[in-house]
Structure formats: C-alpha cells, structure tokens
Design an enzyme around this catalytic site. Sequence first.
Site, PDB file in Angstrom:
ATOM      1  N   GLU A  89       0.783  -1.231   0.000  1.00 45.43           N
ATOM      2  CA  GLU A  89       0.000   0.000   0.000  1.00 45.43           C
ATOM      3  C   GLU A  89       0.819   1.288   0.000  1.00 45.43           C
ATOM      4  O   GLU A  89       0.362   2.305  -0.516  1.00 45.43           O
ATOM      5  CB  GLU A  89      -0.924  -0.003   1.237  1.00 45.43           C
ATOM      6  N   SER A 361     -52.016 -31.991  32.555  1.00 45.68           N
ATOM      7  CA  SER A 361     -51.864 -32.461  33.933  1.00 45.68           C
ATOM      8  C   SER A 361     -50.625 -31.935  34.642  1.00 45.68           C
ATOM      9  O   SER A 361     -50.446 -32.203  35.830  1.00 45.68           O
ATOM     10  CB  SER A 361     -51.831 -33.991  33.962  1.00 45.68           C
TER      11      SER A 361
END
Length: 689
Positions: A89, A361
């Site tokens: 870069e 139940s």
Amino acid sequence: MKFKKLGRVFLHIIFWCVVAVVAALAGLVLIYGNDLPDYKKLATYAPPVATRLYASDGSLLIEYAEERRVVIDFNDMPPQLVNAFVAAEDQNFWTHPGIDVQGILRASANNLMRAVGFNTKFSGASTITQQVAKNFFLSSDRTLSRKVKEAILALRLERTFSKQHIMTLYLNQIFLGARAYGVGSAALMYFNKPVKELSLSECAFLASLPKAPNDRDRAVERRNYVLHRMVAEGFISRADADAAAAEELNINSGFTAQMADDFQYFAEDVRRQLLGKLGRDTLYNDGLYIKTTIVPELQRAAAAALKKELDAYNNGRGDKLQGAIIAMNPHTGRVLAMTGGYSFADSSFNRATQAYRQIGSTIKPFIYLAALEQGMSPQALLLDAPIVGWREDDSLWKPENYDKKFLGDVPMRLSLETSRNVPTVRLVEQIGVRTSIDTAQRFGVYPENMRNMNLSLALGSGETTLEKLVLGYSAFVNGGHKIQSKLVDYIEDRYGRVVGSAVPDMIEWNDELLPPDIADATEPLSDAQSLYQIVSILQGAVERGTGRQAQVPGHTIAGKTGTTNDVKDVWFVGFSKNIIAGVYLGYDTPRSLGKGAGSHMAARVFADFMNVALANEKNQPFSVPDGMSFVRVNRRSGAAASADPDGTIITEAFKPGQSPNPAPVQAYYNNGDAENLAPANAPVVGGVF
C-alpha cells in the site's frame, strides 16, 4: 552570455512556478484547511468493537457487530504483517511526511500515459496516512476538494502522531471484506487464528484485501503479488516468498460457522433480551464481553435428546412434530441448556420461551399443593367414581380417567402419582376453583390477570410457556422461592469493567464474580413441609407412576407428566436436587399426535438429557425440613403397614398432627358397575395424564 541569460530566465520561471505552486497550496489550505474534523481525538482510539457471547466454560458462541473488529496494539502485530501492508500500500510510509511526492509523480505519469492510450493501470497515490484521514473523517468521493482535505489532514496527522500510532489506526480500521474491519478481526474471520499466529502467506493475503476486499476469485494471485512486492522492498527473500506462495490458503467461512445450530436458540434469546435492555448501539458496537450461563456439554446433550425423540416420531411423516427442552439450576434460575425446536436454521421460533400451549396435567401438582397447604394429608382419600350431571356454563361434564377405570377411594398421593383426573376434579371442587388457580398464579405458571376462573383452567386448559412452567416447578425444590430465568452471568465492557446497572434484571455478582446466594432473596411461596410433601409425591410419580420413563439410574428424580386432550401437547417437567428440566412436544398448529403418543415421549427426552447431566454427580436426595415424620403405609389404602400389610408398602412423609389412615373396612370400588352410573350421552373430559 546568451546561455547565462537563458539560465537566469529558466531559474526565474522555476522560481515563479514554485511560488505559484506554494501560493496555490496556501490558497487551498486557506480554503479547505479551516473547517476540518478534529483529528486529535484519534489520540484515544476507541472504534466500534464486536460484542462477544461466551458459554460458561469460556468458549466463544457468537459475536454481535455491525462492524466486526478486534483492536490490536502495534506491539502485538507481527512485523511481517506490517511489512506486507507497507509493501502493498505505501512503500515510503516510514519516510514520507504524510503525502508521497514520488508516488504522486509516478501515479500522475501512469495516469497520463493511460489517458493518451498506453496500456497502463489507473493508479492512485494515497499514502496509508491519507487512507487513515479518509477512513476516519472523509467520504470516498473522487473530488478535488476531498483529495485536498485528505492531504492536509494527512500532514497534520504526521505532525501530531508517531508512525506506529498511525499504522495502528490504519490496521485496526481498514475494511478487509466479509464485515471484518481491521487485521485482528480478519485473521479470525479468514483463518480462525489471532494475528500473532499468522503465517507469511496469510499476512500477504490480508495485505492484498484493501484493493478488492470481497474478491475471493483472485486471492492466490493477489497474495503472490504482495509477496513479490515484499521481496522488492527487501522485507523477505525470494526463497521465503516462494515457500509462502506454495502454501495453500485455507480460508474459512467466518465466526458464524463456529457456533453450532444447537446453541442458536439460546444465543438469540440472549440477543433479544440485551437488545431491549442495552440498546442496539451498545450491544453491537461497544465490544462487550458477555458471559452466559449455558453449559456446552449439557446444551449438546439437550439438543441431541430432543432430536432423537423427534426423529423417531417424524420418520416418514409429512408435517414434522416440534418440541423444546430447557434446563436450569432451580435455586438461581441460571439456564444450563435451551433448545427451542428441531433446528434453528429451519425455524427460529423458540418453543421453550415463546410458545404458549395448554399444560394439561402438569398443573396438578399446584392443585395438590393447595390442598396440602390447607392441612390435608398426602394419604387423604379422594373418591374416584363417576361424576354425573356436572355442568360448567352450558356444558355437561363427564370427567374420565385415562385408563377408563374407577378405583373408589384413593389416597391423594396415589391419585397424583398416577395422574387420575376424576379424583382431581373432586379435589378442585373441595378446595375451590379459585384456590387451585391462585396457586398456579402464585408460582408464576398462570398470569395474575386471568379472568373467567373455571374448572377447565384448574385442570390444565390454561396456556403458558415451558420456561414459565419450569420456573414454577423450581420453587418446589428451592424452598419455595420465586425465581427468574437467567441467561447472562455478567457483562464486561471493552476495558474489563463489569456492567451491572445497565441490566436491571441481571443477577448482581460479587467482586470475585461468583454467583450470588438468592436463597433468602424472596419470601417463600409456600411452607417448607407442604413443599416437601409435593416433592415426595412427584418422586413417587417417577418411581412408580406415570413418569417412570424419566428415571435416571442411581439418582433421585421427581417430576410430572402432562398430556392435553386428544394428545395435542405432551409435557414432562422433572428435577434432581440441583437441576430441573422441562420438555414439550407438539405441532406448531396443534393437532393430535395420534395413537401410541403421549407424555412418555417427553419423559424419555428428559431421561436422556439427565443421564448426561448427572453422569459425574453423586446422588443427592431432596432436603427434608424439620418436623416431618416418616411412616410405612399401604400405598393403595393409606393405612399403616402394620394395619394393612398386603400390597405395595411405601414410606409417607407426614406433618405434625398427621397420621396414616385407619385400616380399610370395605372392598375397593367395583369398577364393573361404575360405567353404568354416568349418562351415556355426556361428553368425556379426560385423556389427560
């Protein structure tokens, strides 16, 4: 003489050109340099950082982020990683003042040649410092004003900060594809390793990404280009470059692949909970460390147990049965395992926390607890005989037991252990519908604002979630304390400070980050002796009642089955002394599971899970409160074993003042005549066990 004169003219031209350039630059600085962002704030760099979710053993589950980033100090970055970015870069990074004049001239020449028809690539001249200025403060517009501002900011950054600090800013901020920002995140994202473990080949690959972050097709070609540039700059030898170029790039698919589908329901519940309490910006950008309660071994066991049962049922069927399982510590509410369906990838709807279903139940223990609280003995007799002419609203009721039989007088314990419906209906009539429902509300199973109190609610027609049901049962074994489920143990911010006040419902841990003791945090929901009696009965339900499929060899287990009418939903909630788990199975659009299905399926899931959860644990019987007495009784009659020695003999827990029943004086109920006592056209309420 003529040449001297020409030389002076040439020098004047150069001088005035320089003056003009300086004047132009000064003008640009005056125009664009007075309204620039405050670059000095980069001295304390605190970018958005991913929040990470960890299991109780410290393993990473998932991360939440709008930008995936792991901030790395310069001293922790491998030199070859830095060199790779410099070579790719900005070759003159360590020497230029922020802008690279040589680079500008080189780029200008290349672009001019390209403009007149030469086959050269368009090139820019932005230095790493200029990229920092652009990435932090400016847009990506290709305009003269932006380039001038970028250059001015770059020069000022170089005067203010060291090269190392600028490089640190750059390598932590740069976008490298796949929502990864910075080399720390990219290293984990692409190679599942920290930056310090990156090879030369991997360093070169990361350095190739800024030019085309999302182009994977040319990954090897671009990596090799960076290696070539590193050789040219003297960072590595040709032999090093050749060896790195021969290395295969094993690029993985990222963080999301690390978390198995088994953990997704839990992780999504955590995300949803914290999103509401912390807000999106804090959750996604503040780099939080979230330590959750989930135990990976138990989570995998829970998911496997549920899938095993669902696979067995769904084999060859069209519509797929779904289900859920949740396990927690009944004393603290810490969720140890949670699976909200067969597969999160197929459906993210969490049936453990979001699905409201009739509970059948599984409501019964709360009804029987209400009776025990009123002083009834576990061996108090209830009549199991046909009920004729009962009405609720405009309906005629004929409650019926699952086995279609009537047993006459049965002890309360036997009725609950075997989940008999008719004696339960008579018990509700005796203690009152409101009392029965109030108990379920007190324990958090039913909401407190329920209207239309009726018998069907007392028998389990009300809806709740598996999570709420498990929390309600937790109070049976934790001393009667109402608790909340806890998914998160603690949260730390990016600086290691514990976040507590921002999460009001989170357990407050002490300075050593140990779990708090909440045993005395709330008033008990019931007295200890009644709670122990209900736990003892539920232990009997597993040992010799409807919950036998939930047995775990060598361990004391209590629990209750539940099946709604037409077997549309099946449940089991059970617990040892320190782990409670609930299982639900049913279709998302309720319909019958068909012949042969029932709550035994949910009990099997529970047993498979608990066999793993308790594999390395010693058996721990349930704690007995002071004042209880234990007497051997006949299970069928409730009389002392000495007075009624025939049949099954069990040990019953009595409160002070309670005692076994008198010896039986008549034969048990004649079931053959019972069927003729109810009108033939009465609708049946039953099939619930």
